[in-house]
Design a protein around this motif. Structure first.
Motif, mmCIF file in Angstrom:
data_model
loop_
_atom_site.group_PDB
_atom_site.id
_atom_site.type_symbol
_atom_site.label_atom_id
_atom_site.label_comp_id
_atom_site.label_asym_id
_atom_site.label_seq_id
_atom_site.Cartn_x
_atom_site.Cartn_y
_atom_site.Cartn_z
ATOM 1 N N HIS A 284 1.253 -1.928 -14.101
ATOM 2 C CA HIS A 284 2.476 -2.567 -13.607
ATOM 3 C C HIS A 284 2.704 -2.735 -12.510
ATOM 4 N N PRO A 285 1.942 -4.084 -11.585
ATOM 5 C CA PRO A 285 3.436 -3.370 -10.110
ATOM 6 C C PRO A 285 5.238 -3.901 -10.533
ATOM 7 N N THR A 286 5.826 -3.456 -9.849
ATOM 8 C CA THR A 286 7.161 -3.751 -9.795
ATOM 9 C C THR A 286 7.155 -5.410 -9.347
ATOM 10 N N ILE A 287 8.302 -5.799 -9.489
ATOM 11 C CA ILE A 287 8.629 -6.890 -8.961
ATOM 12 C C ILE A 287 10.323 -7.432 -8.047
ATOM 13 N N PRO A 288 10.350 -7.279 -7.260
ATOM 14 C CA PRO A 288 9.241 -6.775 -6.115
ATOM 15 C C PRO A 288 9.094 -5.817 -6.487
ATOM 16 N N PRO A 289 7.254 -5.343 -5.513
ATOM 17 C CA PRO A 289 6.985 -4.672 -4.996
ATOM 18 C C PRO A 289 7.923 -3.861 -4.615
ATOM 19 N N THR A 290 7.335 -2.145 -4.182
ATOM 20 C CA THR A 290 8.653 -1.308 -3.604
ATOM 21 C C THR A 290 7.671 -0.110 -3.098
ATOM 22 N N LEU A 291 8.686 0.348 -2.215
ATOM 23 C CA LEU A 291 8.224 1.581 -1.463
ATOM 24 C C LEU A 291 8.739 2.540 -1.365
ATOM 25 N N VAL A 292 8.988 3.140 -1.864
ATOM 26 C CA VAL A 292 9.604 4.835 -2.075
ATOM 27 C C VAL A 292 9.498 5.980 -1.060
ATOM 28 N N VAL A 293 10.273 5.854 -0.010
ATOM 29 C CA VAL A 293 9.768 6.881 0.729
ATOM 30 C C VAL A 293 10.890 8.181 0.132
ATOM 31 N N THR A 294 10.225 9.291 0.014
ATOM 32 C CA THR A 294 10.818 10.651 -0.018
ATOM 33 C C THR A 294 9.937 11.928 0.148
ATOM 34 N N VAL A 295 11.261 12.222 1.353
ATOM 35 C CA VAL A 295 11.183 13.764 1.648
ATOM 36 C C VAL A 295 12.340 15.069 1.144
ATOM 37 N N MET A 296 11.672 15.530 0.598
ATOM 38 C CA MET A 296 12.475 17.612 0.057
ATOM 39 C C MET A 296 12.325 18.289 1.022
#
Lengths: 370, 248
Positions: B54-66
């Motif tokens: 399912h999409p989240t409401i609102p849809p999100t982009l999560v950028v992770t740099v480790m």
């Protein structure tokens, strides 16, 4: 023990041109019947943007409509979001007072601060600020109701002296409540002399601990209003049916659907790192614990099944210190309206009389046989 | 019921083969983790996800740099751009393509945890006024995400979503697509939050066609010991959400 009904007003997809109208009409029909059956209160939330889960962004309008089709049931604004990007404290006080007047003095005034990024982000609110503005508003709104003219210079809100009108019909003012979802908010309620409007589903043991601490703390409170509202209001699901198995199965479907929708929301904490919204780790677990059970068993605290089972469950809630239970009756119309109404009727006929207030004992020396 | 993804499952047939689930545990001491979250345009709300999510409401982009300064295969820096979602009722983030600056780490992360990882130049830089992560492929910047004006917070204020890595697993002698749930444990040493800034994002480079981040939400930078987990759950991308989860 008093009983109420509680509305998120969830609307199932697909959304046709009249879907929301039909759901609202169903809710109003339920409220009218609940009033006739002797339920004590109806509550409606304030939520914004929560697709399917809650299409109840103007509860003051819905609750006013409820007041107009009922005679006795109390009207619970559950809750006013005390965040300036959502509301204004003057307007909140004015609307509440008007609702109290038109309902003939039946308003219960719930307060809170929103818990989702969907709403906080949508309104442009700062999650760090919500607890602070809530704390400021709950102290000034009762003064707006009780003081002829009110002026204030605060941190997040100020106003010159004005007469905030109208004044509520109930004197000194309607009972005040706090929505309790985050861990520890029940203590905020106690410290301020406000009722605890529980919106999560803990099992008996977890709730008993919280209620005991609430009762202990409220004895030493500094009330924000003109009186202390020491009451514990909790939320539950209701599906009452003569056939225990069918009642439990339908009730579990209702609870499961509601929880599934609730978990789709983007919690503030999942989007924005802040101390203002404590770790949610416990709450979803509690909700799952309270609404799930091993195969073939019914979750211990849910008011679903036949009247005998529901009576036993409510007796346990009573024994842990709950004063009122508000029931969610449906979720995205999972239960047909006729079955919701039948469940309410059966509950009123078979369960409510077991918890009717007993008449006060006669004073000593009166009516005796001496 | 909630919306579900509409992305063709053929898009999930090209992930790495999960060859070595289990094995010795990995702990990555004092790893630096930059996370930047944006809301994305709702037009791609369902088209980025398979039917299992399912999409989240609102849809999100999560950028992770480790940045992991130590690991069993040496230091490495891993960059992911994930789509926030729900697997049934559980919060997750879908990763379709990621990048790493170490060939040895690429190999191990793909084989053991299904990371759909490709070699690239990946950097994580920390300054007093800002921190940033970036990915460059052939000299072209496909990701540059910043945290601006850091302020100290508690690590316990940060909530990371479990990742679903696009990979494949063996089933009856055949490699079939599965989303691999990876949910590391974090022991925080320090944490900051700040204003998010996404200066570059090439959606195609992360196999997220149509993802348009437009609304900044949050940014955090933590230093933590990261314990890479044993795998417990897989998701069949083609099945409906309530039937998609498989236990390993």
């Amino acid at each position: 023990m008093k009983f109420g009904i509680f509305y998120e007003i969830s609307v199932p997809r697909p959304w046709g041109p009249t879907t929301e109208y039909e759901v609202y009409q169903n809710c109003l029909e339920q409220v009218k019947l609940a009033d006739e059956l002797g339920f004590d209160q109806v509550w409606a939330v304030e939520h914004h943007f929560l697709e399917e889960y809650s299409h109840c962004s103007a509860p003051e309008v819905f609750l006013t409509a409820c007041a107009m089709v009922t005679k006795n049931i109390r009207i619970g604004r559950g809750i006013v979001v005390c965040v300036p990007e959502f509301n204004n404290p003057i307007k909140a006080a004015e609307v509440a007072a008007t609702m109290d007047i038109v309902s003939g003095g039946r308003l219960e005034f719930g307060t809170g601060r929103s818990a989702t990024w969907t709403e906080l982000g949508g309104m442009g609110a700062d999650p760090d600020e919500t607890k602070k503005t809530w704390d400021e508003w709950v102290r000034i709104i009762p003064k707006m109701w009780t003081e002829e003219r009110f002026g204030y210079q605060g941190r997040a809100f100020s106003m010159p002296q004005r007469a905030v009108l109208p004044k509520p019909l109930q004197k000194p003012h309607p009972p005040m409540w706090v929505a309790v979802t985050s861990p520890g908010t029940e203590l905020d309620a106690a410290d301020r002399g406000m009722g605890s409007l529980g919106l999560t589903f803990g099992g008996f043991a977890e709730q008993e601990k919280k209620i005991a601490e609430y009762r202990r703390r409220i004895k030493y409170c500094d009330p924000v209003g003109s009186f202390v509202n020491e009451q514990v209001n909790t939320v539950n699901f209701l599906f009452c049916h003569e056939d225990n198995e069918y009642g439990a199965k339908t009730g579990q479907r209702l609870a499961g659907t509601f929880n599934y929708l609730a978990e789709q929301l983007l919690a503030a904490r999942q989007a924005y790192p802040t101390r203002s919204y404590p770790n949610l780790g416990l709450l979803p677990a509690l909700r799952r614990e309270a609404t799930s059970a091993p195969e073939g068993q019914i979750p211990e605290g849910l008011c679903i099944g036949n009247p005998d089972r529901i009576i036993e469950v409510i007796k346990k809630w009573e024994s842990v210190g709950v004063d009122r239970i508000n029931f969610l009756l449906n979720a995205i119309e999972t239960v047909p309206q006729e079955e919701v109404l039948a469940s309410l009727r059966l509950f009123a006929k078979e369960v409510m009389p077991k918890f009717a207030e007993k008449p006060a004992p006669a004073p000593a020396g009166v009516g005796g046989g001496n | 019921m909630p919306l579900v993804g509409t992305r063709p499952t053929t898009d999930f047939e090209h992930g790495p083969l999960l060859r070595q689930p289990g094995g010795e545990p990995w702990v990555l001491p004092s790893a630096q983790i930059l996370q930047v979250m944006y809301e994305i345009e709702q037009g791609a709300m369902t088209s980025l996800l398979p039917p299992a999510l399912h999409p989240t409401i609102p849809p999100t982009l999560v950028v992770t740099v480790m940045r992991a300064p130590e690991s069993p295969v040496g230091p490495f820096t891993l960059a992911e751009a994930k789509v926030g979602c729900r697997s049934g009722a559980r919060p997750r983030a879908l990763s379709v393509r990621a990048y790493c600056d170490s060939a040895a780490a690429c190999e191990a992360l793909a084989a053991r945890w299904g990371y759909p990882v490709h070699p690239a130049e990946v950097v994580l830089a920390k300054r007093y006024d800002r921190s940033w992560g970036a990915v460059r492929i052939g000299g072209r910047t496909v990701l540059e995400a910043h945290l601006v004006d850091p302020e100290a917070i508690s690590g316990s204020d940060i909530q990371y979503l479990a990742t679903l890595n696009t990979a494949r697993v063996e089933r009856g002698g055949e490699a079939v697509p599965r989303l691999i749930q990876v949910d590391p444990e974090y022991q925080f040493h320090s944490a900051d939050r700040g204003m998010p800034e996404l200066l570059a994002f090439d959606a195609e480079a992360f196999a997220l066609p149509g993802a348009e981040p437009y609304w900044p939400v949050s940014a955090s930078l933590a230093v933590a010991d990261v314990a890479m987990p044993e795998l417990r759950y897989l998701v069949d991308p083609a099945k409906p959400p309530l039937a998609a989860v498989e236990r390993i």
